[in-house]
Write a protein that holds these residues in place. Sequence first.
Motif, PDB file in Angstrom:
ATOM      1  N   TRP A  49      63.137  61.419  76.637  1.00 30.91           N
ATOM      2  CA  TRP A  49      63.689  60.332  77.434  1.00 30.91           C
ATOM      3  C   TRP A  49      65.200  60.235  77.250  1.00 30.91           C
ATOM      4  O   TRP A  49      65.946  60.050  78.204  1.00 30.91           O
ATOM      5  N   ILE A  54      58.468  61.880  72.887  1.00 23.54           N
ATOM      6  CA  ILE A  54      58.729  61.204  74.167  1.00 23.54           C
ATOM      7  C   ILE A  54      60.113  60.561  74.149  1.00 23.54           C
ATOM      8  O   ILE A  54      60.854  60.633  75.126  1.00 23.54           O
ATOM      9  N   TYR A  55      60.485  59.970  73.033  1.00 21.63           N
ATOM     10  CA  TYR A  55      61.811  59.364  72.922  1.00 21.63           C
ATOM     11  C   TYR A  55      62.903  60.425  73.054  1.00 21.63           C
ATOM     12  O   TYR A  55      63.905  60.203  73.731  1.00 21.63           O
ATOM     13  N   ALA A  93      46.346  57.238  65.290  1.00 19.20           N
ATOM     14  CA  ALA A  93      47.536  56.379  65.260  1.00 19.20           C
ATOM     15  C   ALA A  93      48.670  57.043  64.492  1.00 19.20           C
ATOM     16  O   ALA A  93      49.842  56.929  64.878  1.00 19.20           O
ATOM     17  N   VAL A 143      54.015  62.063  68.723  1.00 17.72           N
ATOM     18  CA  VAL A 143      54.091  61.813  70.166  1.00 17.72           C
ATOM     19  C   VAL A 143      55.245  60.880  70.525  1.00 17.72           C
ATOM     20  O   VAL A 143      56.042  61.187  71.418  1.00 17.72           O
ATOM     21  N   VAL A 144      55.367  59.756  69.849  1.00 16.24           N
ATOM     22  CA  VAL A 144      56.415  58.791  70.183  1.00 16.24           C
ATOM     23  C   VAL A 144      57.815  59.379  69.983  1.00 16.24           C
ATOM     24  O   VAL A 144      58.666  59.253  70.876  1.00 16.24           O
ATOM     25  N   PRO A 145      58.113  60.046  68.852  1.00 22.06           N
ATOM     26  CA  PRO A 145      59.444  60.662  68.747  1.00 22.06           C
ATOM     27  C   PRO A 145      59.706  61.744  69.794  1.00 22.06           C
ATOM     28  O   PRO A 145      60.832  61.886  70.276  1.00 22.06           O
ATOM     29  N   LEU A 175      50.092  59.803  66.708  1.00 22.71           N
ATOM     30  CA  LEU A 175      50.850  59.172  67.776  1.00 22.71           C
ATOM     31  C   LEU A 175      52.206  58.695  67.270  1.00 22.71           C
ATOM     32  O   LEU A 175      53.237  58.927  67.906  1.00 22.71           O
ATOM     33  N   THR A 176      52.216  58.062  66.112  1.00 21.46           N
ATOM     34  CA  THR A 176      53.451  57.505  65.577  1.00 21.46           C
ATOM     35  C   THR A 176      54.418  58.576  65.103  1.00 21.46           C
ATOM     36  O   THR A 176      55.627  58.461  65.307  1.00 21.46           O
TER      37      THR A 176
END
Length: 70
Positions: free
Chosen positions: A54, A50-51, A39, A46-48, A42-43
């Motif tokens: 995007w 992908i953001y 987690a 991965v999330v930054p 991921l936090t």
Amino acid sequence: MMTVVAIIAGRAPIMWSSGTGSEVMKRIAAPMVGGMVSATVLTLVVVPAIYGLWKGYGLPRRTTVEEKEN
């Protein structure tokens, strides 16, 4: 990060114990430690990423002297 470190530090003695009932507790603590690690990755990674993909963020483009003159 402080929460993750505190949870992992709290579960570490359970992972290394060898007393009565330790077999059951290790099976409970291992997924919790793995979940906290995954987690966190991921936090924080991965999330930054992908953001950024995007939204199209990236490094600023380097311009040459010819491009500045035009």
